[in-house]
Design a protein around this motif. Sequence first.
Motif, PDB file in Angstrom:
ATOM      1  N   LEU A  54       0.684  -0.867   0.370  1.00 22.04           N
ATOM      2  CA  LEU A  54       0.238   0.011  -0.036  1.00 22.04           C
ATOM      3  C   LEU A  54       0.250   1.243  -0.172  1.00 22.04           C
ATOM      4  O   LEU A  54       1.742   1.386   0.970  1.00 22.04           O
ATOM      5  N   LYS A  55       0.671   2.025  -1.377  1.00 22.56           N
ATOM      6  CA  LYS A  55       1.469   3.182  -0.947  1.00 22.56           C
ATOM      7  C   LYS A  55       0.454   4.348  -0.643  1.00 22.56           C
ATOM      8  O   LYS A  55      -0.890   4.366  -1.804  1.00 22.56           O
ATOM      9  N   GLN A  63      -2.260  10.707  10.435  1.00 26.51           N
ATOM     10  CA  GLN A  63      -3.595  11.375  11.935  1.00 26.51           C
ATOM     11  C   GLN A  63      -4.807  11.927  11.059  1.00 26.51           C
ATOM     12  O   GLN A  63      -5.849  11.803  11.801  1.00 26.51           O
ATOM     13  N   ALA A  64      -4.467  12.989  10.110  1.00 24.66           N
ATOM     14  CA  ALA A  64      -5.894  12.873   9.231  1.00 24.66           C
ATOM     15  C   ALA A  64      -6.595  12.441   8.020  1.00 24.66           C
ATOM     16  O   ALA A  64      -7.452  12.804   8.096  1.00 24.66           O
ATOM     17  N   MET A  65      -5.096  11.777   7.419  1.00 25.43           N
ATOM     18  CA  MET A  65      -6.250  11.402   6.202  1.00 25.43           C
ATOM     19  C   MET A  65      -5.213   9.548   6.410  1.00 25.43           C
ATOM     20  O   MET A  65      -4.300   9.208   5.444  1.00 25.43           O
ATOM     21  N   GLY A  66      -5.085   8.794   6.940  1.00 23.18           N
ATOM     22  CA  GLY A  66      -4.436   8.236   7.492  1.00 23.18           C
ATOM     23  C   GLY A  66      -5.105   6.907   6.669  1.00 23.18           C
ATOM     24  O   GLY A  66      -6.395   6.388   6.520  1.00 23.18           O
ATOM     25  N   HIS A  67      -4.135   5.682   6.470  1.00 19.11           N
ATOM     26  CA  HIS A  67      -5.235   5.145   5.206  1.00 19.11           C
ATOM     27  C   HIS A  67      -4.212   2.859   5.892  1.00 19.11           C
ATOM     28  O   HIS A  67      -3.368   3.676   5.719  1.00 19.11           O
ATOM     29  N   ASN A  68      -5.021   1.939   5.522  1.00 17.42           N
ATOM     30  CA  ASN A  68      -4.811   0.812   5.900  1.00 17.42           C
ATOM     31  C   ASN A  68      -5.329   0.432   5.134  1.00 17.42           C
ATOM     32  O   ASN A  68      -5.973   0.321   3.987  1.00 17.42           O
ATOM     33  N   TRP A  69      -4.121  -1.117   4.230  1.00 19.49           N
ATOM     34  CA  TRP A  69      -4.932  -1.905   3.458  1.00 19.49           C
ATOM     35  C   TRP A  69      -6.114  -3.013   4.802  1.00 19.49           C
ATOM     36  O   TRP A  69      -5.112  -3.611   5.142  1.00 19.49           O
ATOM     37  N   ASP A 106      -0.093  -1.576   8.297  1.00 16.74           N
ATOM     38  CA  ASP A 106      -0.675  -0.579   9.652  1.00 16.74           C
ATOM     39  C   ASP A 106      -1.062   0.485   8.513  1.00 16.74           C
ATOM     40  O   ASP A 106      -0.923   1.004   7.566  1.00 16.74           O
ATOM     41  N   ILE A 107      -1.161   1.848   9.599  1.00 17.05           N
ATOM     42  CA  ILE A 107      -1.891   3.153   8.859  1.00 17.05           C
ATOM     43  C   ILE A 107      -0.764   3.574   8.594  1.00 17.05           C
ATOM     44  O   ILE A 107       0.105   3.773   9.040  1.00 17.05           O
ATOM     45  N   CYS A 133     -10.271   0.086   3.477  1.00  9.48           N
ATOM     46  CA  CYS A 133      -9.397   1.029   4.700  1.00  9.48           C
ATOM     47  C   CYS A 133     -10.677   1.286   5.908  1.00  9.48           C
ATOM     48  O   CYS A 133     -11.495   1.311   6.020  1.00  9.48           O
ATOM     49  N   SER A 134      -9.562   0.903   6.869  1.00  9.33           N
ATOM     50  CA  SER A 134     -10.568   0.720   8.162  1.00  9.33           C
ATOM     51  C   SER A 134     -10.371   2.082   9.382  1.00  9.33           C
ATOM     52  O   SER A 134     -11.247   2.331  10.072  1.00  9.33           O
TER      53      SER A 134
END
Length: 150
Positions: A54-55, A63-69, A106-107, A133-134
């Motif tokens: 994940l890129k 904290q504002a626009m985090g992403h995970n898979w 990870d986020i 994304c959770s």
Amino acid sequence: TMLKRLLFCASTLLVSQFSLADECSTTIESNDAMQYNKSELVIPATCEDFTVTLKHTGNLPKQAMGHNWVMTKEADAQPVATAGISAGMENNYVKPDDERVIAATDIIGGGESTSTTFSVKGLNKSDAYLFFCSFPGHIGIMKGTVTFDS
């Protein structure tokens, strides 16, 4: 000579290993507009393990626009995302030891990347699977299907 044949076989084996590894991995990008660049993932039948990188191509911090898979069975996606909210950022918005989670990264925030490798062997190829994304609120638009190539 025997040595040449051996080297040829070894290099052929190496090349086939690399081509197999390539089809058993993918890169998915996420951005500051709360989007993935893919809405479906097809895992080839030849893969025993699969790697997702994940890129985050944006600039905002996690904290504002985090992403995970995260990957689960389709029916488990929303409940897993909901449970992830109370798990918090320190647990990457995934409840620790959640049996429903097949794989998760990870986020990450803007400019970062992360990956996860998971076994495909135990998955029922006829079940419906989702990736999402959770991060709280993101599952609404950040999700896609996972299917298996026969």
